[in-house]
Design a protein around this motif. Structure first.
Motif, PDB file in Angstrom:
ATOM      1  N   ILE A 135      -8.454 -12.923   6.886  1.00  0.00           N
ATOM      2  CA  ILE A 135      -8.464 -12.413   5.509  1.00  0.00           C
ATOM      3  C   ILE A 135      -9.160 -13.403   4.575  1.00  0.00           C
ATOM      4  O   ILE A 135      -9.967 -13.010   3.720  1.00  0.00           O
ATOM      5  N   SER A 160      -7.096  -1.725   0.011  1.00  0.00           N
ATOM      6  CA  SER A 160      -6.035  -2.519   0.621  1.00  0.00           C
ATOM      7  C   SER A 160      -6.463  -3.954   0.864  1.00  0.00           C
ATOM      8  O   SER A 160      -7.596  -4.228   1.296  1.00  0.00           O
ATOM      9  N   LEU A 161      -5.551  -4.880   0.622  1.00  0.00           N
ATOM     10  CA  LEU A 161      -5.804  -6.299   0.901  1.00  0.00           C
ATOM     11  C   LEU A 161      -5.922  -6.561   2.397  1.00  0.00           C
ATOM     12  O   LEU A 161      -6.387  -7.626   2.803  1.00  0.00           O
ATOM     13  N   TYR A 162      -5.524  -5.595   3.206  1.00  0.00           N
ATOM     14  CA  TYR A 162      -5.506  -5.784   4.656  1.00  0.00           C
ATOM     15  C   TYR A 162      -6.678  -5.111   5.359  1.00  0.00           C
ATOM     16  O   TYR A 162      -6.702  -5.037   6.596  1.00  0.00           O
ATOM     17  N   ALA A 176     -12.713 -12.915   2.511  1.00  0.00           N
ATOM     18  CA  ALA A 176     -12.798 -13.146   1.071  1.00  0.00           C
ATOM     19  C   ALA A 176     -13.953 -14.084   0.728  1.00  0.00           C
ATOM     20  O   ALA A 176     -14.677 -13.879  -0.256  1.00  0.00           O
ATOM     21  N   ASP A 218       0.815  -1.221   0.000  1.00  0.00           N
ATOM     22  CA  ASP A 218       0.000   0.000   0.000  1.00  0.00           C
ATOM     23  C   ASP A 218       0.845   1.266   0.000  1.00  0.00           C
ATOM     24  O   ASP A 218       0.335   2.362   0.239  1.00  0.00           O
TER      25      ASP A 218
END
Length: 297
Positions: free
Chosen positions: A288, A198-200, A292, A96
């Motif tokens: 996470i 963000s993936l987080y 998803a 990021d």
């Protein structure tokens, strides 16, 4: 400057940080402190105590040149100790990052100290002086969401090792201060936030806790850290080429510093696994993946 006093130039001395605590401790020990900051108004009380106050922005070559000229007058052309403390924190997932933000951090944390060493070498050599580069335990231990900051300190470590060797013929020593968690105002500065994509995002609460990690985990009082570092800095050259009794090449202090030092003694794959367990990477991964799946459904 009073004759016989050890002269100490410290970057980043604004109240509430490590630089300020170092300045106060060196002053208490009878040294002539040259305290610097971008905003010298914040250092007025230090000037009232008898310290020299000089404006300095380590990312600005013109500011460095002006500071050098003033310090040369103050110290009659000799500087005993240069402490590269000024810097900025940078907590964000590596994926990021914003490149301009990263460049600003490298300017302050890496290029600033490099420029200061280059500029002040001519004052340090006549004094057989000491350079202290403030680094971090995170340079040798993987630090969650700290890839950018840790990489700047890793760069300083490698730079310092070569600099130490190159300055040895001139009698100038280089100490790296491997700093653990220390009470400081560095974490009170404006925080970065996870971007919307963000993936987080599913573990944003983990990121929020990480923003103030250094102030909430085994944090050493700033004054105690300063006393330890100043005592080490004032040991001098020692004997037998510095092998006995002198200021150490590597100084470890602060919360978790011992743990960080021990991590350097084991294989990197093992230290990485242990640190991942400490930060709960397994739990993060499960959260996470669950987020998803929920989004997909």
């Amino acid at each position: 400057m009073s004759a016989g006093k050890t002269s100490v130039l410290i970057t980043g001395c604004s109240p509430g940080g490590i630089g300020h605590a170092l300045a106060m401790e060196f002053h208490r020990r009878g040294c002539h402190v040259i305290a610097t900051a971008r905003n010298t108004a914040a250092l007025k009380s230090m000037g009232d105590m008898g310290m020299s106050v000089v404006q300095l922005d380590v990312t600005d070559t013109a500011s460095i040149a002006a500071c050098k000229a003033e310090v040369t007058k103050i110290t009659d052309g000799k500087l005993d100790i240069l402490i590269n403390n000024a810097g900025r924190t940078h907590t964000i997932p590596a994926l990021d990052m914003e490149l301009d933000d990263v460049r600003a951090t490298y300017d302050a944390n890496v290029f600033g100290p490099m420029l200061m060493c280059q500029a002040f070498a001519g004052l340090l050599i006549p004094a057989r002086g000491l350079i202290i580069n403030i680094s971090s335990v995170s340079a040798v231990v993987p630090y969650l969401f700290g890839a950018i900051y840790s990489s700047t300190k890793g760069a300083i470590n490698v730079y310092s090792r070569a600099l130490r060797m190159e300055l040895r013929p001139f009698g100038v020593r280089v100490m790296v201060a491997m700093t653990g968690t220390v009470r400081s105002n560095i974490a009170s500065h404006s925080h970065r936030a996870l971007p919307a994509g963000s993936l987080y995002r599913p573990v944003d609460d983990v990121f929020q806790r990480r923003l103030t990690f250094s102030q909430t985990n085994a944090t050493m009082p700033t004054e105690l850290y300063a006393r330890k570092l100043v005592a080490a800095a004032l040991k001098g050259e020692g004997w037998f080429g510095g092998l006995v009794g002198g200021s150490p090449d590597w100084f470890w202090a602060g919360g978790m510093a011992l743990t960080g030092w021990m991590a350097t003694l084991v294989p990197s794959w093992l230290s990485e696994r242990l640190v991942a367990r400490f930060f709960g990477i397994g739990r993060m991964a499960r959260r996470i993946r669950e987020a998803a799946r929920t989004k997909k459904d």
